[in-house]
Design an enzyme around this catalytic site. Structure first.
Site, PDB file in Angstrom:
ATOM      1  N   SER A  12       0.837  -1.183   0.000  1.00 61.37           N
ATOM      2  CA  SER A  12       0.000   0.000   0.000  1.00 61.37           C
ATOM      3  C   SER A  12       0.876   1.239   0.000  1.00 61.37           C
ATOM      4  O   SER A  12       2.071   1.178   0.309  1.00 61.37           O
ATOM      5  CB  SER A  12      -0.934   0.010   1.210  1.00 61.37           C
ATOM      6  OG  SER A  12      -0.217   0.503   2.324  1.00 61.37           O
ATOM      7  N   LYS A  13       0.239   2.327  -0.377  1.00 61.51           N
ATOM      8  CA  LYS A  13       0.927   3.612  -0.487  1.00 61.51           C
ATOM      9  C   LYS A  13       1.680   3.970   0.783  1.00 61.51           C
ATOM     10  O   LYS A  13       2.679   4.660   0.747  1.00 61.51           O
ATOM     11  CB  LYS A  13      -0.122   4.700  -0.741  1.00 61.51           C
ATOM     12  CG  LYS A  13      -0.044   5.296  -2.119  1.00 61.51           C
ATOM     13  CD  LYS A  13      -0.929   6.499  -2.176  1.00 61.51           C
ATOM     14  CE  LYS A  13      -1.215   6.841  -3.626  1.00 61.51           C
ATOM     15  NZ  LYS A  13      -2.355   7.676  -3.800  1.00 61.51           N
ATOM     16  N   ARG A  14       1.137   3.503   1.910  1.00 67.54           N
ATOM     17  CA  ARG A  14       1.749   3.872   3.183  1.00 67.54           C
ATOM     18  C   ARG A  14       3.145   3.280   3.346  1.00 67.54           C
ATOM     19  O   ARG A  14       3.999   3.877   3.971  1.00 67.54           O
ATOM     20  CB  ARG A  14       0.861   3.422   4.358  1.00 67.54           C
ATOM     21  CG  ARG A  14       0.116   4.590   4.989  1.00 67.54           C
ATOM     22  CD  ARG A  14      -0.912   4.103   5.970  1.00 67.54           C
ATOM     23  NE  ARG A  14      -1.982   3.387   5.291  1.00 67.54           N
ATOM     24  CZ  ARG A  14      -2.398   2.177   5.611  1.00 67.54           C
ATOM     25  NH1 ARG A  14      -1.836   1.514   6.593  1.00 67.54           N
ATOM     26  NH2 ARG A  14      -3.390   1.614   4.943  1.00 67.54           N
TER      27      ARG A  14
END
Ligand code: GLU
Length: 477
Positions: free
Chosen positions: A234-236
């Site tokens: 994920s982007k995180r």
């Protein structure tokens, strides 16, 4: 070459233009495209843009998605940009058809209106004969089974998601599940190949297909992409935009090859494939169930490989894209190319061990100069610990280097010869290699980490080497 399978296959990806093209979507697109390509003329790969979320969908995201897929080198036979016989290829352009289907479900008493302001499990609107509201599909309490090409038999009980589910917020506001099912039927999609996170949607899609008497496509759910900690990518925790990788210096052939191996292999440990080799080898049966780890280390080593295969023109174009994007003018293209070739094998992207490409390559310029404030010309000394005595002895070393290097004829000016000559001189005079080669490297590049000073010397030429040694010595005065 094995024969191409005869039966026609039509596969699609259905990205929502609510963000930049995600590497997971790019991987799904690639697997679909390879599957279609494997079937030759009998295979069609289709792009359908699912832009029914009017608030979050943006034309610039659609553009980013198509640009990313083109950059990756995928070919599609039908899509919003190229059209086709089964259009429209933007879901929003079919809303009127979707509304008709909602009405059809209501007319056939396969769905009913619901007040919609209560939890899924408490809905008792089925008995109420309402005339407006959200539309719920009637779902029997039963086990739904389908054969997944990757996961085998999948069984889910309809009670697990509360039975009757909403297919439209209102007659004129159909939801995702209904739209997907209708569009796949309208486009005669034969295989739905998509992420494992859609498995529960698939059950709902099958129930809608059954209600409407549609053909059930064959399903294949691809394993999730995971980060190094086996968490969902994920982007995180990691960059997830495909084109961000382009902007970091990863080549499209690297990305395609790497993405192909995220959940698929040919049963051996072969790693490098062209698109056509992938298309020939690719079968869904060889897609794995286990999540696939997206590793930057692996990606970088693959990019090094593909960078080393580039022609001079391609390597230069690769660097130029970076310089252009950063608004830096290339003054001496020939010399830059020479420097790139010298550094090849040391970089995997536009970042060389934390140093951006243009800084790492700064030494290529004929007017290159540095102030030596960050890196010391003296072996094993910091710039700020150099006493006048230390500076003096380093100066003497640099002078010696200049005089021996000036004896090397231009005709013998190659990295190989320089290396042999200098090492031989250092060893036979019982000097320390570090004491001499360190200041030479720093004088030529200003960097502690660089290609060998011999390779740099060859790339910039004898007169530049002597001038840089002179500058280095002057800096110690
Ligand atoms: N719009 C859905 C998504 O972006 C498509 C899923 C599907 O392939 O059916 O996840």
């Amino acid at each position: 070459m094995p024969e191409k399978p005869n039966e026609s296959v039509r596969v699609r990806i259905a990205p929502s233009p609510t963000g930049d093209l995600h590497v997971g979507t790019a991987r799904a697109a690639l697997f679909n495209e390879l599957f279609a390509s494997h079937h030759g003329d009998n295979g069609s790969f289709i792009i359908r843009v699912e832009d029914t979320d009017f608030e979050r969908s943006k034309p610039e995201f659609e553009e980013n998605i198509l640009e990313g897929l083109r950059w990756l080198g995928l070919n599609w036979q039908e899509g919003p940009d190229v059209g086709g016989l089964y259009g429209p290829y933007r879901q929003s352009e079919r809303v009127a058809e979707h509304q008709k289907v909602v009405q059809e479900l209501l007319d056939k008493k396969l769905a009913y209106f619901c007040e919609g302001n209560h939890g899924e499990n408490k809905c008792d609107c089925r008995q109420k004969n309402l005339t407006s509201g959200a539309v719920r599909l009637i779902v029997e309490s039963k086990e739904v089974t389908f054969e997944d090409l990757v996961r085998g038999t999948v069984k889910v009980h309809t009670d697990s998601f509360g039975g009757d589910f909403v297919v439209a917020r209102a007659v004129d506001n159909p939801l995702y599940h209904l739209a997907v099912v209708y569009d796949d039927e309208a486009m005669q999609i034969t295989h739905v190949i998509r992420g494992e996170d859609h498995i529960h949607n698939t059950i709902k899609h099958i129930l809608i297909q059954e209600a409407l008497g549609y053909t059930r496509p064959i399903y294949a759910h691809l394993p999730l992409l995971l980060d190094d900690n086996r968490k969902k990518l994920s982007k995180r925790n990691k960059e997830t935009s495909l084109l961000a990788y382009r902007d970091m210096g990863y080549l499209p052939q690297t990305m395609m090859n790497y993405l192909a191996l995220l959940g698929w292999n040919n049963g051996d440990d072969r790693e490098y494939y062209t698109h056509d080799e992938l298309a020939q080898a690719f079968t869904i049966e060889r897609v794995q169930k286990a999540g696939a780890i997206f590793s930057i280390v692996k990606l970088a080593s693959m990019n090094k490989h593909y960078l080393s295969e580039l022609s001079d023109e391609e390597l230069f174009a690769w660097a130029k894209a970076y310089y252009d994007k950063n608004g830096i003018e290339i003054q001496e293209p020939e010399r830059l190319l020479q420097a790139l070739k010298t550094e090849l094998g040391r970089f995997a992207s536009y970042d060389i061990g934390g140093t951006p490409l243009h800084e790492a390559m700064a030494w290529h310029a004929s007017d290159w100069a540095t102030d030596y404030s960050d890196v010391s010309l003296t072996f094993r000394q910091k710039p700020d610990t150099q006493t006048p005595e230390i500076k003096k002895s380093t100066q003497a070393i640099i002078s010696e280097l200049s005089s021996i290097i000036s004896t090397i004829p231009e005709g013998e000016w190659t990295a190989k010869h320089l290396e042999e000559f200098l090492i031989n001189w250092i060893d036979s005079n019982q000097k320390g290699r570090g004491e001499y080669l360190w200041p030479l490297r720093v004088a030529l590049t200003g960097r502690e980490h660089s290609p060998t000073p011999f390779a740099v010397a060859e790339a910039i030429g004898k007169s530049d080497v002597l001038r840089r040694l002179q500058d280095a010595r002057d800096s110690l005065k």
